[in-house]
Design a protein around this motif. Structure first.
Motif, PDB file in Angstrom:
ATOM      1  N   SER A  13       0.951  -1.349  -0.090  1.00 42.86           N
ATOM      2  CA  SER A  13      -0.149  -0.036  -0.182  1.00 42.86           C
ATOM      3  C   SER A  13       0.927   0.743  -0.256  1.00 42.86           C
ATOM      4  CB  SER A  13      -0.930   0.059   1.868  1.00 42.86           C
ATOM      5  OG  SER A  13      -1.862   1.238   1.476  1.00 42.86           O
ATOM      6  N   ILE A  14       1.185   2.175  -0.578  1.00 45.59           N
ATOM      7  CA  ILE A  14       1.643   3.630  -1.568  1.00 45.59           C
ATOM      8  C   ILE A  14       0.091   4.347  -1.087  1.00 45.59           C
ATOM      9  CG2 ILE A  14       2.716   4.539  -2.336  1.00 45.59           C
ATOM     10  CD1 ILE A  14       4.014   2.298  -4.538  1.00 45.59           C
ATOM     11  N   SER A  15       0.623   5.060  -0.561  1.00 43.34           N
ATOM     12  CA  SER A  15       0.015   6.258   0.263  1.00 43.34           C
ATOM     13  C   SER A  15      -0.109   7.744  -0.661  1.00 43.34           C
ATOM     14  CB  SER A  15       0.016   7.177   1.711  1.00 43.34           C
ATOM     15  OG  SER A  15       1.434   7.182   1.251  1.00 43.34           O
ATOM     16  N   PHE A  67      -2.263   9.124   4.163  1.00 39.44           N
ATOM     17  CA  PHE A  67      -1.133   8.004   5.135  1.00 39.44           C
ATOM     18  C   PHE A  67      -0.832   6.920   4.928  1.00 39.44           C
ATOM     19  CE2 PHE A  67      -1.276  10.800   9.576  1.00 39.44           C
ATOM     20  CZ  PHE A  67      -1.203  12.507   8.386  1.00 39.44           C
ATOM     21  N   GLY A  68      -2.444   6.223   3.816  1.00 40.24           N
ATOM     22  CA  GLY A  68      -2.016   4.298   3.910  1.00 40.24           C
ATOM     23  C   GLY A  68      -3.137   3.889   4.754  1.00 40.24           C
ATOM     24  N   VAL A 118      -9.681   2.553   2.944  1.00 42.95           N
ATOM     25  CA  VAL A 118      -9.404   3.663   2.209  1.00 42.95           C
ATOM     26  C   VAL A 118      -8.074   4.295   1.663  1.00 42.95           C
ATOM     27  CG1 VAL A 118      -9.220   6.678   2.072  1.00 42.95           C
ATOM     28  CG2 VAL A 118     -11.914   4.611   2.871  1.00 42.95           C
ATOM     29  N   GLY A 119      -7.041   3.546   2.835  1.00 38.89           N
ATOM     30  CA  GLY A 119      -5.870   4.003   2.375  1.00 38.89           C
ATOM     31  C   GLY A 119      -5.698   2.234   1.461  1.00 38.89           C
ATOM     32  N   PHE A 120      -5.685   1.649   1.666  1.00 37.10           N
ATOM     33  CA  PHE A 120      -5.900   0.076   1.307  1.00 37.10           C
ATOM     34  C   PHE A 120      -6.233   0.425  -0.537  1.00 37.10           C
ATOM     35  CE2 PHE A 120      -7.022  -3.514  -1.071  1.00 37.10           C
ATOM     36  CZ  PHE A 120      -5.908  -4.585  -0.497  1.00 37.10           C
TER      37      PHE A 120
END
Length: 198
Positions: A13-15, A67-68, A118-120
């Motif tokens: 996962s990249i924010s 933020f991720g 949401v970050g995922f």
């Protein structure tokens, strides 16, 4: 490296802020800023019974997108930890462990899950490059929050009242806050891209 130079691969996962690539000190600072943003957003509220309408879910989803999954969830947990310690960081300047056993408990428990969700998805392309997907991810997270909140609330006031007072009044707000979150994400991405080019 530009934000659009690569998209995340499976399992990573990249924010938008690429916090995974930052130092521990920078990440710590980001968590502190994130908890302040969450606390300030909580003060914007429309009093309702038994659950007030606030900008908390807007802030939670935006933190997740920026933020991720991992650091977003950690930031929300840190904010909830501050609330448990009695700091006035929840809606209306509230704080204390009592809020984690009352009508709002289910919603509070959903917040870190929302940020992680949401970050995922943002890390897999549901981000500022695809605003409709970003909106969809935030709306889905809001729906999950309402589901978890109503499930807990139903144990206190019954299923019918939980839906009437804990779900239905928040539908429109969930849509509007999700749209605002996606728009904010796009605006921040454009601003950061412009800053890198200048």
């Amino acid at each position: 490296m530009s934000i659009s130079s690569s998209h995340p691969t499976a399992g990573k996962s990249i924010s938008l802020l690429r916090l995974d690539e930052r130092s521990t000190g920078f990440k710590t600072g980001a968590v502190i800023v994130g908890t302040l943003f969450l606390a300030l957003s909580s003060q914007i509220e429309v009093p309702m019974v038994p659950v007030p309408v606030t900008m908390q879910t807007f802030a939670v989803t935006l933190v997740g997108a920026l933020f991720g999954a991992r650091l977003g969830a950690l930031t929300v947990l840190a904010w909830l930890g501050e609330a448990m310690l009695g700091l006035p960081v929840l809606a209306g300047g509230a704080g204390g462990i009592v809020h984690f056993t009352g009508p709002t408990a289910g919603y509070l428990a959903a917040f870190p899950v929302m940020a992680a969700m949401v970050g995922f998805l943002a890390g897999r392309g549901w981000d500022a490059h695809r605003p409709l997907l970003a909106f969809a991810s935030m709306l889905a997270a809001n729906a999950l929050c309402l589901l978890m909140g109503a499930a807990w609330l139903s144990s206190l006031i019954g299923v019918e009242k939980a839906i009437t007072f804990g779900v239905t009044p928040f539908f429109l707000g969930a849509i509007l806050k999700s749209a605002l979150g996606a728009a904010s994400l796009v605006a921040l991405h454009r601003a950061s891209s412009k800053a890198r080019r200048s």
